[in-house]
Design a protein around this motif. Structure first.
Motif, short mmCIF file in Angstrom:
data_model
loop_
_atom_site.label_atom_id
_atom_site.label_comp_id
_atom_site.label_asym_id
_atom_site.label_seq_id
_atom_site.Cartn_x
_atom_site.Cartn_y
_atom_site.Cartn_z
N VAL A 68 0.84 -1.20 0.00
CA VAL A 68 0.00 0.00 0.00
C VAL A 68 0.87 1.25 0.00
O VAL A 68 1.86 1.32 0.72
N ILE A 69 0.48 2.21 -0.85
CA ILE A 69 1.11 3.54 -0.81
C ILE A 69 -0.03 4.53 -0.60
O ILE A 69 -0.93 4.64 -1.44
N LEU A 70 0.00 5.21 0.54
CA LEU A 70 -1.07 6.17 0.85
C LEU A 70 -0.50 7.58 0.75
O LEU A 70 0.40 7.94 1.51
N ILE A 71 -1.04 8.35 -0.21
CA ILE A 71 -0.62 9.76 -0.32
C ILE A 71 -1.71 10.56 0.39
O ILE A 71 -2.86 10.58 -0.06
N SER A 72 -1.35 11.16 1.50
CA SER A 72 -2.39 11.77 2.33
C SER A 72 -2.15 13.24 2.60
O SER A 72 -1.06 13.65 2.99
N GLY A 73 -3.24 14.02 2.42
CA GLY A 73 -3.25 15.40 2.85
C GLY A 73 -3.31 15.44 4.37
O GLY A 73 -3.41 14.39 5.01
N PRO A 74 -3.28 16.66 4.98
CA PRO A 74 -3.21 16.75 6.44
C PRO A 74 -4.48 16.22 7.12
O PRO A 74 -5.58 16.62 6.78
N THR A 75 -4.31 15.27 8.05
CA THR A 75 -5.45 14.77 8.84
C THR A 75 -4.98 14.62 10.27
O THR A 75 -3.79 14.71 10.55
N SER A 76 -5.95 14.35 11.16
CA SER A 76 -5.54 14.14 12.56
C SER A 76 -5.45 12.66 12.89
O SER A 76 -5.38 12.28 14.05
N LEU A 77 -5.47 11.81 11.88
CA LEU A 77 -5.41 10.37 12.13
C LEU A 77 -3.97 9.94 12.47
O LEU A 77 -3.03 10.51 11.93
N PRO A 78 -3.84 8.93 13.33
CA PRO A 78 -2.48 8.45 13.61
C PRO A 78 -1.82 7.87 12.36
O PRO A 78 -2.52 7.27 11.53
N THR A 79 -0.53 8.08 12.21
CA THR A 79 0.16 7.59 11.00
C THR A 79 0.42 6.09 11.12
O THR A 79 1.05 5.65 12.07
N PRO A 80 -0.08 5.30 10.17
CA PRO A 80 0.18 3.86 10.24
C PRO A 80 1.64 3.54 10.03
O PRO A 80 2.36 4.32 9.39
N THR A 81 2.07 2.41 10.58
CA THR A 81 3.48 2.04 10.45
C THR A 81 3.65 0.82 9.54
O THR A 81 4.76 0.44 9.22
N ASP A 82 2.53 0.17 9.17
CA ASP A 82 2.66 -1.07 8.41
C ASP A 82 2.52 -0.88 6.90
O ASP A 82 2.44 -1.84 6.17
N PHE A 83 2.42 0.34 6.43
CA PHE A 83 2.53 0.61 4.99
C PHE A 83 3.07 2.02 4.78
O PHE A 83 3.17 2.80 5.73
N ARG A 84 3.41 2.31 3.52
CA ARG A 84 4.07 3.59 3.21
C ARG A 84 3.07 4.74 3.18
O ARG A 84 2.04 4.64 2.50
N VAL A 85 3.37 5.81 3.88
CA VAL A 85 2.51 6.99 3.83
C VAL A 85 3.35 8.15 3.33
O VAL A 85 4.45 8.39 3.82
N ILE A 86 2.84 8.86 2.31
CA ILE A 86 3.55 10.04 1.81
C ILE A 86 2.69 11.26 2.18
O ILE A 86 1.63 11.47 1.60
N PRO A 87 3.15 12.02 3.18
CA PRO A 87 2.33 13.18 3.56
C PRO A 87 2.50 14.33 2.57
O PRO A 87 3.63 14.62 2.15
N VAL A 88 1.41 14.96 2.17
CA VAL A 88 1.47 16.12 1.28
C VAL A 88 0.55 17.20 1.84
O VAL A 88 -0.25 16.93 2.73
#
Ligand code: C5P
Length: 392
Positions: free
Chosen positions: A227-247
């Motif tokens: 999984v690659i999650l490209i995410s705008g700003p949210t208050s959700l905790p950042t998952p550690t078991d897949f890639r998150v690209i904050p934008v």
């Protein structure tokens, strides 16, 4: 061969775990049993060791293989953890992330699917604390097999009996099968809102909690995808078991998505992208002066349409948050953007709208077919959506 860790906690129904272990083995699984301290008041490790031919784990610090931490080894090697029966106490520990015994520690270290079949006194089952534990576990993707109604061991009657072994085995096998469905595939997801700065302290944005995009990412992970999650700003905790690209901005989301799409087999645009951005970003802070102020906006790129048009060989799917249940607007949007399918939800309904924990999706395909998820948790909707997309 699939490896199942069968966690048994201290309910009278613990005796049924012996048959469960055998049934799972007959269905082709390798079963390793983990007993809580309380379970050992009802059943003994020797029983499960004889039945499964595997060591039975009880103590957090036990090391069947010297120098290897069993809770990490077993959690990594397991394709699925089944906890049956699960007591109110074990549910509470799982919900809070307590690692007080071997079973809960193992569950904490696990990244694969977890299936739980509770069994307890009906009053304990309906107690708000137990229900709250279950709700928070469900939101994290834990699958529940609800207890059934009947006479329970303490002499009372109500919902609290462990579900039928045949049902537990069937659902466990289904979930093991589901965990294979996206194996070897990469799913790219855009999620959350974008923020378009006006000056250094103000921005334009869209209403979006990011919960639906996170649920799609979690569901894809549960189905075995990278999984690659490209995410705008949210208050959700950042998952550690897949890639998150904050934008932050739509432009940033676009360049991240264009950079990553070559890895992806399936692309799902859940993000609420701001359609316009200020033509100019003012440095510093705009001060009060004139009676009126005109803010010039320019159109943002349509990220999902651009991805679909640049990569017709990939399955690209959009979301459409509409203030109506009429699918025609979403259908037109799907055709205009050139996507493979569109998942529509009615944001005028407060029960499934912005920030809610539940949703209801209508999935439309370009060939005119459609399907409805019914109202369920966002994670349930996400699993339903991915199942439909893998069938299509
Ligand atoms: O046109 P509308 O914003 O309703 O379309 C929603 C879908 O398009 C969602 O999948 C959203 O992520 C995507 N989208 C996008 N870039 C935009 C606007 C929407 O990717 N600028």
């Amino acid at each position: 061969m699939k490896r199942v860790v069968l966690g048994v906690s201290g309910s009278v129904a613990a005796y049924r775990a012996a048959d469960l272990a055998r049934d799972l083995m007959r269905a082709g699984c390798e079963v390793r049993v983990c007993l809580t301290d309380a379970a050992q008041n009802f059943v003994q490790p020797a029983l499960f060791e004889a039945l499964t031919g595997q060591p039975c784990l009880q103590d957090v610090f036990e090391e069947p293989v010297r120098g290897r931490m069993a809770h990490i080894d077993w959690a990594r090697q397991a394709d699925l953890i089944l906890i049956a029966p699960a007591t109110a106490n074990t549910l509470a520990k799982l919900a809070h992330g307590d690692g007080e015994d071997m079973l809960t520690t193992l569950a904490l270290a696990a990244t694969g699917p977890i299936v739980v079949a509770p069994a307890m006194n009906p009053a304990m089952y309906t107690h708000p604390a137990t229900q709250a534990s279950m709700e928070s576990l469900k939101a994290r993707g834990v699958h529940f097999l609800e207890p059934v109604e009947g006479d329970v061991a303490c002499g009372e009657n109500g919902q609290g009996k462990l579900a039928a072994n045949s049902q537990i085995v069937q659902e466990t096998l289904l979930i093991l099968h589901r965990a294979e469905k996206l194996k070897g595939q990469t799913v790219l997801i855009t999620s959350g809102p974008t923020e378009e700065p006006i000056d250094d302290v103000r921005f334009l944005t869209n209403r979006s909690s990011g919960k639906m995009g996170m649920a799609v990412a979690r569901a894809a992970k549960l189905m075995g995808a990278e999984v690659i999650l490209i995410s705008g700003p949210t208050s959700l905790p950042t998952p550690t078991d897949f890639r998150v690209i904050p934008v932050r901005t739509a432009e940033e989301m676009r360049s991240a998505a264009l950079g990553e799409i070559r890895h992806a087999h399936l692309v799902i645009g859940v993000a609420a992208v701001a359609d316009y951005r200020p033509a100019e970003r003012v440095q510093g802070k705009i001060r009060r002066s004139e009676e009126e102020m005109v803010l010039k906006l320019v159109l943002n790129p349509d990220i999902i349409a651009e991805l679909a048009q640049a990569h017709p060989e990939k399955k690209v799917v959009a979301f459409a948050a509409e203030p109506t249940s009429d699918p025609e607007v979403a259908r037109a949007k799907m055709l205009r953007k050139g996507v493979h399918a569109i998942a529509m939800n009615d944001v005028s309904r407060p029960d499934i709208g912005f920030g809610a924990d539940e949703n209801e999706l209508k999935l439309l395909f370009t060939d005119g077919k459609s399907a409805e998820s019914g109202k369920q948790s966002k994670l349930g909707c996400a699993l339903w959506l991915l199942e439909k997309l893998t069938e299509a």
